[in-house]
Write a protein that holds these residues in place. Structure first.
Motif, PDB file in Angstrom:
ATOM      1  N   HIS A  19      10.194   7.025   6.682  1.00  0.00           N
ATOM      2  CA  HIS A  19       9.517   7.899   6.709  1.00  0.00           C
ATOM      3  C   HIS A  19       8.980   8.238   7.885  1.00  0.00           C
ATOM      4  O   HIS A  19      10.210   7.900   9.148  1.00  0.00           O
ATOM      5  N   LEU A 226      -8.877  -4.641   0.962  1.00  0.00           N
ATOM      6  CA  LEU A 226      -9.270  -3.329   0.885  1.00  0.00           C
ATOM      7  C   LEU A 226     -10.681  -4.373   1.462  1.00  0.00           C
ATOM      8  O   LEU A 226     -11.395  -2.756   2.610  1.00  0.00           O
ATOM      9  N   VAL A 232      -5.082  -2.792   7.294  1.00  0.00           N
ATOM     10  CA  VAL A 232      -5.704  -1.568   6.477  1.00  0.00           C
ATOM     11  C   VAL A 232      -6.966  -1.330   7.743  1.00  0.00           C
ATOM     12  O   VAL A 232      -6.649   0.145   6.972  1.00  0.00           O
ATOM     13  N   LEU A 236      -5.539   2.844   8.525  1.00  0.00           N
ATOM     14  CA  LEU A 236      -5.857   3.759   7.565  1.00  0.00           C
ATOM     15  C   LEU A 236      -5.768   4.985   7.568  1.00  0.00           C
ATOM     16  O   LEU A 236      -6.950   5.804   8.352  1.00  0.00           O
ATOM     17  N   THR A 237      -4.428   6.124   7.800  1.00  0.00           N
ATOM     18  CA  THR A 237      -4.336   7.326   8.705  1.00  0.00           C
ATOM     19  C   THR A 237      -3.615   8.182   7.176  1.00  0.00           C
ATOM     20  O   THR A 237      -3.315   7.271   6.349  1.00  0.00           O
ATOM     21  N   PRO A 238      -3.922   9.264   7.505  1.00  0.00           N
ATOM     22  CA  PRO A 238      -3.344   9.894   5.984  1.00  0.00           C
ATOM     23  C   PRO A 238      -1.924  10.566   6.226  1.00  0.00           C
ATOM     24  O   PRO A 238      -1.525  10.374   5.080  1.00  0.00           O
ATOM     25  N   VAL A 241      -1.285   6.177   5.031  1.00  0.00           N
ATOM     26  CA  VAL A 241      -2.029   5.373   3.655  1.00  0.00           C
ATOM     27  C   VAL A 241      -1.059   4.898   2.906  1.00  0.00           C
ATOM     28  O   VAL A 241      -1.320   3.858   2.604  1.00  0.00           O
ATOM     29  N   GLU A 242       0.529   6.039   2.483  1.00  0.00           N
ATOM     30  CA  GLU A 242       0.689   5.427   1.203  1.00  0.00           C
ATOM     31  C   GLU A 242       2.066   3.907   1.556  1.00  0.00           C
ATOM     32  O   GLU A 242       1.923   3.079   1.021  1.00  0.00           O
ATOM     33  N   ARG A 243       1.949   4.047   3.399  1.00  0.00           N
ATOM     34  CA  ARG A 243       3.041   2.213   4.026  1.00  0.00           C
ATOM     35  C   ARG A 243       1.937   1.326   3.814  1.00  0.00           C
ATOM     36  O   ARG A 243       2.455   0.312   3.575  1.00  0.00           O
ATOM     37  N   LEU A 245      -1.307   1.276   2.156  1.00  0.00           N
ATOM     38  CA  LEU A 245      -1.270   0.216   0.705  1.00  0.00           C
ATOM     39  C   LEU A 245      -0.182   0.232  -0.469  1.00  0.00           C
ATOM     40  O   LEU A 245      -0.865  -0.388  -1.398  1.00  0.00           O
TER      41      LEU A 245
ATOM     42  N   ALA B 156      -8.081   8.931   4.406  1.00  0.00           N
ATOM     43  CA  ALA B 156      -6.954   8.592   4.638  1.00  0.00           C
ATOM     44  C   ALA B 156      -6.473   9.553   3.707  1.00  0.00           C
ATOM     45  O   ALA B 156      -4.847   9.934   3.660  1.00  0.00           O
ATOM     46  N   LEU B 227     -13.597   0.092   0.631  1.00  0.00           N
ATOM     47  CA  LEU B 227     -13.671   0.671   1.549  1.00  0.00           C
ATOM     48  C   LEU B 227     -14.166   1.219   2.435  1.00  0.00           C
ATOM     49  O   LEU B 227     -14.372   0.971   3.581  1.00  0.00           O
TER      50      LEU B 227
END
Lengths: 282, 282
Positions: A19, A226, A232, A236-238, A241-243, A245, B156, B227
Motif C-alpha cells: 500500500h 477500539l 488506533v 484512523l483515517t480512510p 483504516v484497514e492496516r 484495524l 474512517a 470508537l
C-alpha cells in the motif's frame, strides 16, 4: 520476521499487500493462525498534526510543534492463533525522527485465553534477559513491564488485556536502536519468548467450550483496541483504516455478564488479568 | 415494550436482570434474536461530571455546571436478529432533568446486512408519520433523519452504520413527552416500523455466505459503538460496563479488506451505506 512467521505456519497462505505507506503480510483462516499480520509502515517527510504533536510533547521532554516535519517507520505484528491454548502475540518497533533527533518505541506482549504460569515465566524471563543484555540500567525490564501492564488495561473491566510483556516509548538512549533490532529478531525466534509456547501448546486438543471462551476473550481484545489504544485513535483515517484495524481478531463473541464459575481455569485466568503478577525476579 | 419483544421471539428465554440502576431484559442465542436487550435505567439525584456537563452545555443552549444535580431515566433496546436477512434494530428514549427543566432524547434506527428498498421506505415512512402526528413543524422528520445519518457514521470507513431512522436530543418542546411515549409504543408494534420487516424476512432461507457477511457488518457495528458512540464514551464505568456493552452483537468477524465484488447485493448495500438516501418525500 516475515520468514519466521511463515515458518511458524508453513501450511497457510500468507499474502503480501503493498500500500502507499508500506506493506502488510497477512494470513487469514490459516492453519496455526486464524488471523495474523506483519506490517511495515514508512512515513517520509510527514507533517505533525496538532493532536499528535501535543501528545508527544506531553510524553517526552521535547517541545514538538504542530506542523514540524517528521519521518517514522514501524514494524508491527499481531498473531491470533486458532487454538485457544495458544496465546495471541502482539509486538511492534517504531522509530520517530524530528530534525536530528530520533526516538524509539515498541513492545512485545502476550494475550492468552488460558494463563499458564510456566509460559508466562518463560515469556517474561526471555524479555528480562533481552533488556539486561542491552540496557546498562538493571531496572529497565521492571520499568518496561510496568509500562506494559499500565498500557494494556481496560479500566471499566478492571482487567489487563493479557499477561503483558514489555512496552517502551520515547527511548532515545544510545542502546535503543540495537535493543529495538534485537526485540524484532527475538520475537519469532525458535528459542525466543513466543515460539516455544506455540510449539508446546499447539498440538494439544481443545474443546468447543474452550474455543467459545477464546471468542469472549477476543471481545476484550477488540474493546481495548477500539476504546483505548493510542495507535488506533491517532491512526484512523480512510487511507489507513484497514492496516490499523487488521489487528482485530478474526471471530469474536460478546455475551452479557459471561462470568466464569469459581474454580475453573477461566476464572483463574481472569484472576491473573485483574492483578498482574511478577513473573521473574527483578 | 418487553411484552412486545417477547411476543416477537416467543420460543426464546428472556431473562430479567435487576441491577442497582434498573433492569435489563436479555435474550441470548434465541430463536429470532441471536442477542437482544431491553434496558431500563433510572438515575435519581445524580451529580453531573465535568465532561458530561460541558458536553450537554455545548449541545444545548443551557449552561449546565459540573456538580449540578440531575435525574435521568432511559429505556433503550437493541435486537440483533439471527437471520442476516432481518435487520438489527436499535432504539432509545431518555429524559434528563436538571432543576425544573427537562429535556428528551432518543431515536430509532435500522441496521440491515442487506438493504431492501421496500423495507427502508416502510421503516422511514412509519417514522415520518409518527413525527408528523406529534410535531407542529413539518420539517421534524427530515431534521431527525439527518441527525441520525450524521450520528451513526464511521468517518474512517466513509460508511454510515445502517440506513438510519430518527435521532433527537435536547428536545424540550411541549410535545416531546407524548412523542417519546409514542416512539416507544410504535417501536415493536405489529404495524409499526420494524415488526412487519421481521415477519416478512425471517421465514426466508439464507446461505452461509450471507451469515458471514452479517458477521462482518456486525464488526462495523462494534467499531461504531466502541470508537464513536457517545453513550459508550460517557457511560463506561466498572458498575455500568455490562449494561452499556450489552449492545455489542453476539458473534462478529473482522477480515482484512473484505470488499464485496461489484454487482453483488453486498456491494449494493455498501453503496447505500456510503450515500444515505431519502426514503420518503419530505
Amino acid at each position: 520476521m516475515v520468514a519466521q512467521a511463515k515458518a511458524l505456519d508453513p501450511a497457510s497462505q500468507w499474502t503480501i499487500d503493498e500500500h502507499a505507506k508500506g506493506r502488510a503480510i497477512v494470513v487469514e483462516d490459516g492453519d496455526v493462525f486464524e488471523k495474523g499480520c506483519v506490517s511495515i509502515t514508512l512515513i517520509e517527510d510527514g507533517e505533525l498534526s496538532a493532536a499528535r504533536a501535543s501528545a508527544i510533547s506531553a510524553r517526552s521532554n521535547r517541545q514538538i510543534a504542530a506542523g514540524d516535519r517528521y519521518s517514522a517507520c514501524a514494524l508491527s505484528f499481531v498473531l491470533h492463533a486458532r487454538s485457544p491454548l495458544v496465546p495471541t502475540l502482539r509486538g511492534d518497533v517504531r522509530c520517530f525522527t524530528v530534525g536530528s533527533e530520533e526516538w524509539w518505541g515498541g513492545g512485545l506482549d502476550l494475550t492468552p485465553s488460558y494463563v499458564e504460569v510456566e509460559d508466562c515465566v518463560h515469556f517474561h524471563s526471555s524479555l528480562a534477559r533481552l533488556c539486561a543484555s542491552h540496557s546498562p540500567d538493571p531496572g529497565t525490564y521492571a520499568e518496561m513491564k510496568r509500562t506494559c501492564d499500565d498500557y494494556f488495561y481496560l479500566p471499566a473491566r478492571g482487567e489487563h488485556r493479557g499477561v503483558g510483556g514489555i512496552f517502551f516509548d520515547d527511548l532515545a538512549s544510545d542502546w535503543a536502536p540495537a535493543f529495538a533490532r534485537a526485540l524484532i529478531d527475538a520475537a519469532l525466534d525458535e528459542d525466543g519468548p513466543y515460539v516455544p509456547i506455540v510449539r508446546k501448546r499447539r498440538p494439544l486438543e481443545y474443546t468447543d467450550a474452550q474455543k467459545q471462551w477464546q471468542y469472549l476473550r477476543r471481545g476484550r481484545y477488540v474493546e481495548f483496541n477500539l476504546l483505548y489504544d493510542r495507535g488506533v485513535k491517532f491512526g484512523l483515517t480512510p487511507e489507513s483504516v484497514e492496516r490499523v484495524l487488521v489487528s482485530s481478531p478474526p471471530m469474536v463473541a460478546f455475551k452479557y455478564k459471561a462470568i466464569p464459575a469459581d474454580g475453573t481455569l477461566e476464572a483463574a485466568t481472569l484472576e491473573v488479568l485483574r492483578r498482574p503478577k511478577q513473573w521473574v525476579e527483578s
